[in-house]
Design a protein around this motif. Structure first.
Motif, PDB file in Angstrom:
ATOM      1  N   ARG A  60       0.952  -1.206  -0.030  1.00 54.55           N
ATOM      2  CA  ARG A  60       0.137  -0.032   0.099  1.00 54.55           C
ATOM      3  C   ARG A  60       0.897   1.206  -0.028  1.00 54.55           C
ATOM      4  NH1 ARG A  60      -5.359  -1.010   0.879  1.00 54.55           N
ATOM      5  NH2 ARG A  60      -5.880  -3.131   1.551  1.00 54.55           N
ATOM      6  N   GLY A 113       1.807   1.710  -3.546  1.00 52.17           N
ATOM      7  CA  GLY A 113       0.878   2.290  -4.502  1.00 52.17           C
ATOM      8  C   GLY A 113       0.399   3.649  -3.979  1.00 52.17           C
ATOM      9  N   MET A 173       0.449   1.157 -12.775  1.00 54.56           N
ATOM     10  CA  MET A 173       0.614   0.199 -11.860  1.00 54.56           C
ATOM     11  C   MET A 173      -0.697  -0.807 -11.674  1.00 54.56           C
ATOM     12  SD  MET A 173       1.561   2.088  -8.401  1.00 54.56           S
ATOM     13  CE  MET A 173       2.971   2.609  -8.005  1.00 54.56           C
ATOM     14  N   MET A 184      -3.074  -3.784  -9.662  1.00 51.21           N
ATOM     15  CA  MET A 184      -2.820  -4.481  -8.265  1.00 51.21           C
ATOM     16  C   MET A 184      -3.572  -5.625  -8.349  1.00 51.21           C
ATOM     17  SD  MET A 184      -2.103  -3.153  -4.529  1.00 51.21           S
ATOM     18  CE  MET A 184      -2.241  -4.139  -3.004  1.00 51.21           C
ATOM     19  N   PHE A 187      -5.776  -7.885  -5.644  1.00 47.30           N
ATOM     20  CA  PHE A 187      -5.832  -8.042  -4.142  1.00 47.30           C
ATOM     21  C   PHE A 187      -6.186  -9.403  -3.832  1.00 47.30           C
ATOM     22  CE2 PHE A 187      -6.576  -3.367  -4.640  1.00 47.30           C
ATOM     23  CZ  PHE A 187      -6.435  -2.961  -3.763  1.00 47.30           C
ATOM     24  N   GLN A 188      -5.913  -9.692  -2.668  1.00 49.96           N
ATOM     25  CA  GLN A 188      -6.223 -10.841  -2.018  1.00 49.96           C
ATOM     26  C   GLN A 188      -7.393 -11.612  -2.390  1.00 49.96           C
ATOM     27  OE1 GLN A 188      -5.558 -10.646   2.223  1.00 49.96           O
ATOM     28  NE2 GLN A 188      -4.742 -12.690   2.410  1.00 49.96           N
ATOM     29  N   THR A 189      -8.724 -11.029  -2.372  1.00 49.40           N
ATOM     30  CA  THR A 189      -9.855 -11.704  -2.764  1.00 49.40           C
ATOM     31  C   THR A 189     -10.336 -11.509  -4.087  1.00 49.40           C
ATOM     32  OG1 THR A 189     -10.997  -9.604  -1.544  1.00 49.40           O
ATOM     33  CG2 THR A 189     -10.742 -11.763  -0.264  1.00 49.40           C
ATOM     34  N   ALA A 232     -11.087  -8.537  -5.433  1.00 44.03           N
ATOM     35  CA  ALA A 232     -11.862  -7.303  -5.307  1.00 44.03           C
ATOM     36  C   ALA A 232     -12.529  -6.807  -6.535  1.00 44.03           C
ATOM     37  CB  ALA A 232     -10.624  -6.157  -4.963  1.00 44.03           C
ATOM     38  N   LEU A 233     -13.145  -7.763  -7.156  1.00 37.48           N
ATOM     39  CA  LEU A 233     -13.824  -7.663  -8.372  1.00 37.48           C
ATOM     40  C   LEU A 233     -15.171  -7.075  -8.020  1.00 37.48           C
ATOM     41  CD1 LEU A 233     -13.794 -11.060 -10.272  1.00 37.48           C
ATOM     42  CD2 LEU A 233     -12.331  -9.013 -10.673  1.00 37.48           C
ATOM     43  N   PHE A 234     -15.591  -6.014  -8.955  1.00 31.77           N
ATOM     44  CA  PHE A 234     -17.011  -5.248  -8.674  1.00 31.77           C
ATOM     45  C   PHE A 234     -18.017  -6.191  -8.848  1.00 31.77           C
ATOM     46  CE2 PHE A 234     -14.137  -1.830 -10.431  1.00 31.77           C
ATOM     47  CZ  PHE A 234     -13.572  -1.457  -9.297  1.00 31.77           C
ATOM     48  N   ARG A 260      -7.980  -7.676 -15.374  1.00 30.05           N
ATOM     49  CA  ARG A 260      -8.304  -6.490 -15.050  1.00 30.05           C
ATOM     50  C   ARG A 260      -6.944  -5.631 -14.605  1.00 30.05           C
ATOM     51  NH1 ARG A 260     -12.289  -4.628 -10.336  1.00 30.05           N
ATOM     52  NH2 ARG A 260     -10.508  -5.395  -9.171  1.00 30.05           N
ATOM     53  N   MET A 284       1.302  -5.663  -8.565  1.00 32.09           N
ATOM     54  CA  MET A 284       1.713  -5.932  -7.346  1.00 32.09           C
ATOM     55  C   MET A 284       0.283  -6.945  -6.895  1.00 32.09           C
ATOM     56  SD  MET A 284       2.255  -2.517  -5.391  1.00 32.09           S
ATOM     57  CE  MET A 284       1.168  -1.613  -6.418  1.00 32.09           C
ATOM     58  N   ASP A 312      -1.148  -9.368  -3.844  1.00 37.85           N
ATOM     59  CA  ASP A 312      -1.252  -9.512  -2.591  1.00 37.85           C
ATOM     60  C   ASP A 312      -1.969 -10.850  -2.056  1.00 37.85           C
ATOM     61  OD1 ASP A 312      -1.665  -9.085   0.061  1.00 37.85           O
ATOM     62  OD2 ASP A 312      -3.255  -7.497   0.043  1.00 37.85           O
TER      63      ASP A 312
END
Lengths: 260, 162, 272
Positions: C54, C57, C89, C91, C93-95, C97-99, C159, C169, C171
């Motif tokens: 973070r 970023g 950049m 990124m 995310f762990q999950t 983070a799709l909409f 994405r 990046m 995560d």
């Protein structure tokens, strides 16, 4: 005594801290409004989830409240032979108070809590962070359209509530209790003033819409990004909106109808 | 995209219903004519006592709404209440010797001004004064008077009743 | 900029301090990540690996020290400049983070629609290329709720590369995935990195997976870098930290026991 004062101070500080964050957030949201209007499709989607989906609860509650008011008022008025005043009594109570206030409370329960939960979950699942990392400001993309939609919906919902309520009392009064239909409307028209009553009622609902939506989106955005945090934030939305609406209603009523 | 269209239609419907409700509140529930009544002509009438008459009270003739009270003032020279009435423009043949009275609709109702047409060929114009006026019947005075009469009457009719 | 782009090092971190309230999370970190490499930041849970991402970023600001990405000091950028940098950049995310309210296709198209004025037909082609790269061209009409965890991460990856960034990046890309998915994601990270000329920064604690694809591993513990080098360097390192972590030993510099008073005292001593 010491501890008591300390608790009070701590509570006060955190209250003002939240208030400050809420205001900063509001400013950022307001500056995001122009770009939300640019993405009008997003606003329309939110009008659907905030407004259209609330019509059912608002309509049913408005009708029931109007019918009950009609019945109760009739029973009192008929003792004075003043049942012709049913129209104005029901219309005034709905247009001035019950419409804006009850619609705002129902709005907090139906739309406000949904807004908080949705934004809170977007935060918890890192969708807001993700958006930021894609160089898209979530306040502009997510918060502002929802804010606009809530702000537009609330006065319309309050008007629907009042109108449906008046129709409900009309059905009860004229259909069931035999009040004269002409007297019902003409008495109402001569007692209800457009500026004094209707416009003031609309102003109230605009203010409530602003505050209720603000609280809902802020609680969502400020939620602790966990399942528990989101559920707490949702509860807070409903409770805080209720307090804010009832408190503001008193202030606005005193300002609008206080001096005569 | 079909879904988007459906949403747009529903939102359109919502806004239409909302505006319809607002229009109903403005037109059907309240008296929007309060706005349009800036037209018409103004006449004055002086009363000894106007009771609870207030601005915006209706003015009627033969029970028909013909105008509205726009202002109430006090004349310090004549010690009378000056009531300004605005009459709708279409009622332009009201005789100058018309009399005005203040009445109350029902026991708990609102005060209003009732006009009783006279016989003159000349009609009221803007600025005219209605000279024949009948003051409001103040309930307290009426009750007082009634009790007084009753007491006086009781004295004389005692023997007849018993 | 002209100088910076010749620079071998894409991300340069110097003396980075960050604390969350009274808790010190990063306590003076120096790391260089070279262009075109796959670098992994490893460490026990709660050592500030995600925080470091973070900070790179620009979502957090350091208490002290600097993070330079492509020659720009992230913390000193204005919001507009930061957003310009973030467009380069990606990124994941762990999950994922799709909409959740958009389809797979619209999720991948989101950055393109937000940041470019390309016609819809070209966006469609680009999205299909990106989805094909992660093997999910056929899933374009699904909603995120219909995807498995591994698929969601692959969509998130598509994405993240949709604007052809210079670095990505990740995560915790492997956490909680079955071995097949882990293999797929590992291969994707390495392949995309080499084919698209990316630089990848991974945060993970999956030792075996990461060792197989990384050029550089940076081991964090207690807010400090305890080992930094190629996977082979780390395996040969005599650092007790590295040994414990790479061999998954239960006790070592990271103690098995939460700090407590003497066991014998606790059992037989005076009760309180």
């Amino acid at each position: 005594m010491d501890q008591w004062l300390q608790a009070l101070g701590k509570g006060g500080l955190s209250f003002f801290e939240r208030l400050g964050r809420g205001n900063v957030f509001l400013l950022r949201t307001l500056t995001g409004l122009p770009s939300a209007m640019g993405h009008f499709r997003l606003v329309i989607q939110q009008l659907h989830s905030v407004g259209v989906l609330s019509i059912q609860i608002i309509g049913v509650s408005g009708l029931t409240v109007g019918m009950v008011l009609g019945l109760q008022m009739y029973n009192t008025l008929v003792d004075f032979g003043a049942e012709d005043s049913l129209g104005p009594v029901v219309a005034l109570s709905l247009v001035r108070e019950l419409g804006p206030v009850l619609a705002a409370l129902l709005f907090a329960g139906r739309a406000g809590s949904a807004l908080t939960a949705e934004i809170g979950l977007m935060k918890a699942t890192e969708q807001l962070s993700g958006m930021e990392m894609m160089a898209v400001d979530p306040i502009k993309r997510v918060i502002a359209p929802r804010f606009v939609a809530g702000f537009i919906s609330m006065p319309l919902l309050a008007a629907i509530f009042s109108a449906v309520g008046i129709l409900g009392s009309y059905f009860v009064g004229i259909g069931l209790l035999g009040v004269d239909s002409g007297a019902f409307w003409s008495q109402m028209q001569s007692k209800v003033d457009l500026m004094e009553d209707v416009v003031n009622g609309v102003i109230k609902s605009v203010v409530f819409g602003f505050v209720a939506t603000w609280i809902a989106v802020f609680e969502g955005y400020d939620a602790v990004p966990t399942t528990e945090g989101v559920s707490r934030a949702t509860t807070r939305t409903v409770v805080h909106t209720a307090f804010a609406v009832l408190g503001l209603d008193f202030v606005l009523t005193a300002m609008m109808f206080g001096e005569d | 995209m079909v879904k988007q269209r459906q949403i747009e239609v529903l939102v359109g419907g919502f806004i239409a219903i909302g505006i319809a409700a607002l229009v109903m509140l403005a037109m059907k529930v309240s008296n929007i004519s309060a706005f349009t009544e800036h037209e018409g002509y103004e006449v004055v009438a002086k009363f000894n006592n106007i009771g609870g008459l207030k601005a915006k009270a209706p003015v009627t003739m033969a029970g028909v709404h013909v105008g509205r009270v726009v202002g109430v003032d006090f004349d310090q020279d004549a010690y009378k209440a000056v009531v300004r009435l605005r009459i709708l423009p279409k009622f332009d043949r009201i005789p100058v010797d018309t009399s005005a009275g203040i009445f109350t609709s029902g026991v708990l109702g609102e005060s209003y001004v009732g006009l009783e047409a006279g016989a003159e060929e000349e009609y009221l114009r803007a600025g005219s004064e209605i000279t024949l006026t009948q003051s409001a019947m103040v309930l307290e005075n009426l009750i007082g008077k009634f009790l007084f009469d009753k007491a006086a009457g009781d004295d004389s009719s005692k023997n007849d009743e018993f | 900029m002209a100088n910076a782009s010749k620079d071998e090092v894409l991300v340069r971190i110097r003396g980075l301090h960050f604390s969350h309230g009274p808790r010190v999370i990063l306590d003076g970190i120096d790391v260089d990540i070279r262009r075109g490499s796959v670098a992994t930041i490893m460490g026990p849970s709660g050592t500030g690996k995600t925080t470091l991402l973070r900070l790179i970023g620009g979502q957090l600001k350091p208490d002290a020290g600097t993070v330079e990405v492509d020659g720009q000091n992230v913390a000193s950028l204005s919001r507009g400049e930061l957003f310009q940098l973030r467009k380069r950049m990606g990124m994941m995310f762990q999950t994922g983070a799709l909409f959740t309210d958009l389809t797979v296709f619209d999720n991948v198209a989101f950055p393109l629609r937000e940041h470019t004025d390309l016609p819809e037909s070209m966006i469609r082609d680009l999205v299909i290329i990106k989805l094909n790269a992660v093997g999910l061209r056929g899933a374009r009409d699904l909603m995120p709720s219909e995807l498995s965890g591994g698929m969601a991460r692959r969509v998130a990856l598509a994405r993240a590369i949709s604007l052809d960034p210079m670095m990505i990046m990740y995560d915790e890309p492997f956490t909680g995935q079955d071995p097949i998915t882990v293999g797929v994601i590992m291969q994707l990270i390495r392949r995309l990195n080499d084919n698209m000329g990316l630089t990848s920064v991974i945060v993970s604690h999956d030792v075996a997976e990461v060792s197989a694809i990384s050029d550089q591993i940076c081991l964090l513990s207690g807010g400090k870098v305890v080992a930094d080098g190629s996977p082979r360097d780390l395996r040969e390192s005599q650092s007790a930290w590295a040994k414990q972590f790479l061999n998954a030993e239960p006790d070592g510099p990271v103690p098995f026991h939460y700090p407590a008073k003497d066991y014998r005292d606790d059992l037989f001593g005076e009760r309180d």
